[in-house]
Design a protein around this motif. Structure first.
Motif, PDB file in Angstrom:
ATOM      1  N   GLY A  72       0.660  -1.000   0.166  1.00 38.18           N
ATOM      2  CA  GLY A  72       0.004  -0.436  -0.217  1.00 38.18           C
ATOM      3  C   GLY A  72       1.215   1.413  -0.100  1.00 38.18           C
ATOM      4  O   GLY A  72       0.610   2.539  -0.015  1.00 38.18           O
ATOM      5  N   ILE A  73       2.605   1.152  -0.498  1.00 37.60           N
ATOM      6  CA  ILE A  73       3.239   1.660  -0.201  1.00 37.60           C
ATOM      7  C   ILE A  73       3.117   2.826  -1.685  1.00 37.60           C
ATOM      8  O   ILE A  73       4.615   3.857  -1.999  1.00 37.60           O
ATOM      9  CB  ILE A  73       4.046   2.555   0.435  1.00 37.60           C
ATOM     10  CG1 ILE A  73       4.722   1.090   0.245  1.00 37.60           C
ATOM     11  CG2 ILE A  73       3.063   1.676   1.721  1.00 37.60           C
ATOM     12  CD1 ILE A  73       6.458   0.812   0.293  1.00 37.60           C
ATOM     13  N   ALA A  74       2.930   1.742  -3.109  1.00 39.03           N
ATOM     14  CA  ALA A  74       3.791   2.732  -3.906  1.00 39.03           C
ATOM     15  C   ALA A  74       2.626   4.256  -5.178  1.00 39.03           C
ATOM     16  O   ALA A  74       2.087   4.088  -4.079  1.00 39.03           O
ATOM     17  CB  ALA A  74       3.088   1.279  -5.086  1.00 39.03           C
ATOM     18  N   ASN A  75       3.359   4.692  -5.453  1.00 38.49           N
ATOM     19  CA  ASN A  75       3.589   5.698  -5.610  1.00 38.49           C
ATOM     20  C   ASN A  75       2.750   5.690  -7.124  1.00 38.49           C
ATOM     21  O   ASN A  75       2.848   4.943  -9.062  1.00 38.49           O
ATOM     22  CB  ASN A  75       4.757   6.416  -6.150  1.00 38.49           C
ATOM     23  CG  ASN A  75       4.346   7.608  -6.534  1.00 38.49           C
ATOM     24  OD1 ASN A  75       2.892   8.884  -6.572  1.00 38.49           O
ATOM     25  ND2 ASN A  75       5.611   8.830  -6.670  1.00 38.49           N
ATOM     26  N   PRO A  76       1.460   6.103  -7.420  1.00 37.37           N
ATOM     27  CA  PRO A  76       0.007   5.702  -8.692  1.00 37.37           C
ATOM     28  C   PRO A  76      -0.050   7.174  -9.450  1.00 37.37           C
ATOM     29  O   PRO A  76      -0.591   6.393 -10.485  1.00 37.37           O
ATOM     30  CB  PRO A  76      -1.121   5.949  -7.378  1.00 37.37           C
ATOM     31  CG  PRO A  76      -0.291   6.876  -6.670  1.00 37.37           C
ATOM     32  CD  PRO A  76       0.093   6.544  -5.946  1.00 37.37           C
ATOM     33  N   ARG A 114       3.356  12.702   0.043  1.00 44.56           N
ATOM     34  CA  ARG A 114       4.125  12.990  -0.961  1.00 44.56           C
ATOM     35  C   ARG A 114       3.854  11.087  -0.101  1.00 44.56           C
ATOM     36  O   ARG A 114       3.094  10.338   1.053  1.00 44.56           O
ATOM     37  CB  ARG A 114       4.744  13.027   0.056  1.00 44.56           C
ATOM     38  CG  ARG A 114       5.919  14.143  -0.183  1.00 44.56           C
ATOM     39  CD  ARG A 114       6.069  14.726  -0.964  1.00 44.56           C
ATOM     40  NE  ARG A 114       6.635  15.800  -1.885  1.00 44.56           N
ATOM     41  CZ  ARG A 114       5.972  17.209  -1.984  1.00 44.56           C
ATOM     42  NH1 ARG A 114       4.744  17.024  -1.757  1.00 44.56           N
ATOM     43  NH2 ARG A 114       6.843  17.935  -1.648  1.00 44.56           N
ATOM     44  N   THR A 115       3.937  10.012  -1.420  1.00 43.87           N
ATOM     45  CA  THR A 115       4.534   8.548  -1.213  1.00 43.87           C
ATOM     46  C   THR A 115       5.790   8.524  -0.550  1.00 43.87           C
ATOM     47  O   THR A 115       6.369   9.278  -0.617  1.00 43.87           O
ATOM     48  CB  THR A 115       3.966   7.820  -2.449  1.00 43.87           C
ATOM     49  OG1 THR A 115       4.321   8.055  -3.857  1.00 43.87           O
ATOM     50  CG2 THR A 115       2.157   7.689  -2.618  1.00 43.87           C
ATOM     51  N   LYS A 116       5.870   7.111   0.079  1.00 39.75           N
ATOM     52  CA  LYS A 116       7.269   7.004   0.455  1.00 39.75           C
ATOM     53  C   LYS A 116       8.442   7.096  -0.166  1.00 39.75           C
ATOM     54  O   LYS A 116       9.654   7.839  -0.014  1.00 39.75           O
ATOM     55  CB  LYS A 116       7.478   5.928   0.819  1.00 39.75           C
ATOM     56  CG  LYS A 116       8.767   5.260   2.038  1.00 39.75           C
ATOM     57  CD  LYS A 116       8.288   3.903   2.338  1.00 39.75           C
ATOM     58  CE  LYS A 116       9.300   3.412   3.637  1.00 39.75           C
ATOM     59  NZ  LYS A 116       8.919   4.504   4.465  1.00 39.75           N
ATOM     60  N   ASP A 117       8.290   7.179  -1.612  1.00 40.74           N
ATOM     61  CA  ASP A 117       9.150   7.027  -2.406  1.00 40.74           C
ATOM     62  C   ASP A 117       9.658   8.940  -3.232  1.00 40.74           C
ATOM     63  O   ASP A 117      10.875   9.040  -3.762  1.00 40.74           O
ATOM     64  CB  ASP A 117       8.909   7.004  -3.978  1.00 40.74           C
ATOM     65  CG  ASP A 117       7.827   6.830  -4.767  1.00 40.74           C
ATOM     66  OD1 ASP A 117       7.177   7.624  -4.124  1.00 40.74           O
ATOM     67  OD2 ASP A 117       8.028   7.037  -6.323  1.00 40.74           O
TER      68      ASP A 117
END
Length: 370
Positions: free
Chosen positions: A299-303, A340-343
């Motif tokens: 659930g951490i991927a950047n869409p 922000r997402t994690k990346d």
């Protein structure tokens, strides 16, 4: 309103998670704005191999050929490292490109203002970056024959890949680059290796002839591909549109992708030739990032790259330019607000997961269209 037929191929790894966020956008556009999208789903990549023993089934290939556009997630992962070469996950994507005759790959490298500090390069080097790499996609060394490994005996083998380009292939891809440049800063840089490769000599000649014959209003520069890679990290803002072959385009577009701070941010489009009667063209849209199996299901991927690919779909396949502009503006706005997402996380920002990022983008998109 005529229906707009989309085939969704989420693929492997984080592909299904990213595609789920695009499906939210499609639903909103249909329900609230009457967009008329009709969607089907299929399998491509490792998931298709698990289900059918092929990287894409005949039925799903037929769906792709019948669709107005294909949205593609990602393929591959360690699970399928040992499958036969002919049915490896990537073979599904290569087949789609070949049978749909998707010869023109468009890969923008855009630095959103909110992410300028996230790049590994100095901020002044990449702030405001907006370049487009036009990569020839169905010729060159990836498809040339012979392509084989020969046993020479005595424990020796020889690997053979063949780089082949015909005049018409170079003419049509350079034509796409020149046409797109006319909508931007009117500048094309052609990259090849004419100093050591005969195909590079021909590439240079044909691009020059095509420019002289039809596009002399566009500024044209030539650059060796290795020098181009160096210049992309030295001063990328010197470029507008870069046109290059399949192999060099693969490498140069990945370099350009990382200039922006995260490969998870960037979309791509693969286009065929316009139909002589209708003007429509086959097209496939996909994020630049891979399947990222190490983070799949977390659930951490950047869409954002997948959603930006849908924006390209709106622009190039359905001429929904205003909607594409607003979707891209929604991405910039959500980033400006610090989400922000994690990346792409940085100090002082708010870290959110895949689903919440999708929700934020849908909400912002709706408000911009209201």
């Amino acid at each position: 309103m005529a229906s707009r037929k989309l085939l969704l191929l989420p693929g492997d790894g984080i592909g299904p998670e990213a595609m789920a966020e695009v499906k939210k956008l499609i639903a909103v556009m249909n329900d609230k704005f009457g967009a008329g999208f009709e969607t089907e789903e299929g399998l491509a990549g490792g998931c298709a191999y698990d289900a059918h023993g092929q990287a894409i089934s005949e039925a799903d290939m037929a769906k792709a050929l019948a669709a107005d556009a294909v949205l593609f997630g990602a393929v591959g992962g360690p699970k399928w490292d040992s499958v036969p070469y002919e049915v490896r996950p990537e073979a599904g994507l290569l087949r789609l490109r070949k049978e749909m005759q998707l010869f023109a790959n468009l890969r923008p490298a855009i630095c959103y203002p909110a992410l300028a500090a996230s790049s590994s390069l100095k901020q002044d080097v990449i702030e405001g970056l907006d370049i487009l790499i036009v990569r020839e996609l169905t010729g060159g060394v990836y498809f040339g024959e012979p392509k084989e490994i020969i046993d020479l005996g005595n424990g020796q083998k020889r690997g053979i890949d063949t780089q082949i380009y015909d005049t018409f292939e170079i003419e049509r891809i350079s034509g796409v680059a020149f046409e797109l440049a006319r909508t931007r800063k009117n500048h094309v840089t052609s990259m090849e290796k004419r100093n050591v490769m005969k195909s590079g000599v021909l590439w240079n000649e044909v691009v020059t002839q095509t420019h002289k014959a039809k596009y002399s209003d566009v500024k044209l520069d030539h650059m060796l591909a290795d020098a181009g890679g160096m210049q992309l990290v030295r001063w990328p803002k010197q470029f507008d549109v870069i046109v290059t072959d399949n192999l060099f385009g693969d490498m140069l577009s990945d370099i350009a992708a990382m200039l922006t701070g995260s490969i998870g941010m960037l979309p791509s489009a693969s286009l065929g030739a316009p139909d002589a009667r209708t003007g429509s063209r086959k097209a496939l849209y996909e994020p630049v990032h891979g399947s990222a199996p190490d983070i799949a299901g977390k659930g951490i991927a950047n869409p954002i790259a997948m959603i930006a690919s849908f924006a390209m779909c709106l622009r190039y396949s359905f001429n929904m330019v205003a909607e594409a502009d607003r979707l891209e503006a929604a991405i910039a706005s959500v980033l400006d607000e610090g989400y922000r997402t994690k990346d792409i996380m940085s100090e002082g920002c708010i870290e959110i997961g895949t689903t919440m990022m999708g929700d934020k983008l849908v909400e912002k998109f709706q408000s911009l269209l209201a």
